[in-house]
Scaffold this active site. Structure first.
Site, PDB file in Angstrom:
ATOM      1  N   GLU A  77      52.253  63.597  66.473  1.00 32.22           N
ATOM      2  CA  GLU A  77      51.572  62.192  67.202  1.00 32.22           C
ATOM      3  C   GLU A  77      52.225  60.399  65.722  1.00 32.22           C
ATOM      4  OE1 GLU A  77      48.792  63.387  63.421  1.00 32.22           O
ATOM      5  OE2 GLU A  77      48.191  65.374  64.421  1.00 32.22           O
ATOM      6  N   SER A 172      59.863  56.162  55.065  1.00 32.83           N
ATOM      7  CA  SER A 172      59.420  56.902  53.714  1.00 32.83           C
ATOM      8  C   SER A 172      59.409  57.732  53.369  1.00 32.83           C
ATOM      9  CB  SER A 172      57.551  56.908  54.009  1.00 32.83           C
ATOM     10  OG  SER A 172      56.638  57.153  53.513  1.00 32.83           O
ATOM     11  N   ASN A 271      43.385  60.845  52.188  1.00 31.60           N
ATOM     12  CA  ASN A 271      43.051  60.386  54.010  1.00 31.60           C
ATOM     13  C   ASN A 271      42.873  62.719  54.531  1.00 31.60           C
ATOM     14  OD1 ASN A 271      41.887  59.817  55.701  1.00 31.60           O
ATOM     15  ND2 ASN A 271      43.392  58.450  56.905  1.00 31.60           N
ATOM     16  N   CYS A 314      48.321  62.997  58.682  1.00 32.58           N
ATOM     17  CA  CYS A 314      49.283  63.320  59.553  1.00 32.58           C
ATOM     18  C   CYS A 314      49.484  64.219  59.275  1.00 32.58           C
ATOM     19  CB  CYS A 314      51.098  63.201  58.796  1.00 32.58           C
ATOM     20  SG  CYS A 314      51.172  61.867  58.555  1.00 32.58           S
TER      21      CYS A 314
END
Length: 364
Positions: A77, A172, A271, A314
């Site tokens: 993704e 990150s 999320n 993710c």
């Protein structure tokens, strides 16, 4: 950059996005290298030489989520976010992820393999829009794929190619210590974000179970050391999980670590994924926790959650695609692993019970 490569013509022309200009020029000469690099990054036919392809795109008001199919049939993704100042691309570095964060769909899918430098670079090349920021914040732990990520950064910043400013690149990481020490010594002006999400070892072990071998104090100090070494602001990503990491003791510990340091706290809102392990905090809870952090002298930003309507957390988009790829694989080992990774509901029940017990223990 590691050991010097001895490339063959077929290496370059079969997967041209995987090499720096100097590596290409050394093999085919500067004139041919100029033509190839221009075609890849500026010419109209560069994307035709890609080795990954767009399988699906989900579009939201300001967010696009791409499912890229790789040459072995697996999918990854990539998310692009349009902002007033340009487009941010969130790239993946692995198929799946070995860290296993309780809130992340990538971790539930398990780890399959690292991405190559070429597969990383092509994610940036193939998305639409003028990209001015790249964040290594998609599927996978970037520093566990250290050599390929660093190589990809060198390719992206190559003056003959995209000439991407390193200041616009953020890694990150969950903070594996050996790689944190290595990246501290790199001569790259990249931005660094630490995914912390807890203020004590026990809670972090629960939230990020496969990072148990890394002492939280050492992880924090290695991040601050990077900031001091490169004179850069580092970002601390803190996903607020009500009842788990939002106590007064958490506020005090964050203050002890980061007050007076060159640090920005990014306060994140969950999320939601299909596997609902943690509760999404409401805006009032986020603001209240931010205000408490401000009161102890910290600089805090509430990061707006985007892409919820297109399942932009993710791992959500490609989970089913990769399970189908696994199911078609004749390897019994791969098939067994896939069956285990697809048992979301049973693991959710176990995780919910553990979360409930953790919250009970943490009540003041």
């Amino acid at each position: 950059m590691g050991t010097k490569l001895h490339l063959q013509l077929e290496d370059i022309y079969s997967d041209p996005y995987g090499f720096t200009y100097s590596e290409v020029a050394e093999t085919i000469g500067e004139e041919q290298a100029d033509k190839l690099y221009h075609n890849l990054y500026s010419g109209p036919n560069g994307k035709k030489q890609s080795t990954i392809r767009i399988k699906e795109v989900f579009r939201g008001p300001d967010t696009q989520k791409y499912a890229f199919e790789l040459s072995d049939g697996y999918c990854i993704e990539t998310v692009s976010i349009k902002r007033k100042t340009g487009t941010t691309v969130c790239v993946s570095t692995m198929i799946g992820c070995p860290v296993g964060c309780i809130f992340c769909a990538s971790g539930k899918n398990g780890f399959i393999r690292n991405l190559t430098p070429s597969e990383i670079v092509q994610q940036v090349v193939l998305v639409s829009g003028k990209v001015n920021r790249i964040v290594f914040m998609g599927m996978g732990e970037p520093l566990f794929n250290y050599d390929n990520v660093i190589k990809a950064i060198h390719i992206l910043r190559d003056r003959k190619g995209l000439n991407f400013p390193t200041d616009g690149i953020t890694i990150s990481t969950s903070g594996p210590l050996p790689q944190m020490k290595k990246i501290r010594e790199e001569h790259l002006k990249i931005q660094l974000t630490l995914s912390l999400h807890a203020t004590n070892q026990r809670t972090r072990n629960y939230i990020m179970p496969h990072m148990k071998g890394y002492d939280i104090e050492e992880v924090v100090q290695s991040t601050l050391s990077y900031s001091e070494r490169h004179n850069r602001t580092v970002t601390i990503a803190y996903l607020l999980i009500p009842g788990l990491n939002d106590r007064l003791s958490d506020v005090k510990q964050l203050g002890r670590w980061f007050r007076g340091k060159n640090v920005l706290i990014n306060l994140l809102q969950y999320n939601e994924t299909d596997c609902k392990v943690v509760r999404r905090p409401n805006k009032q809870e986020l603001v209240a926790f931010r205000d408490k952090l401000n009161d102890v002298g910290l600089t805090v930003k509430i990061r707006e959650s985007r892409g919820g309507s297109i399942k932009a957390a993710c791992g959500q988009l490609v989970s089913k695609l990769n399970r189908r790829t696994d199911s078609s694989n004749v390897s019994k080992k791969t098939s067994g692993s896939t069956k285990k990774n697809s048992s979301c509901s049973s693991r959710d029940n176990s995780s919910r019970n553990k979360t409930s017990k953790m919250r009970e223990r943490r009540k003041d």
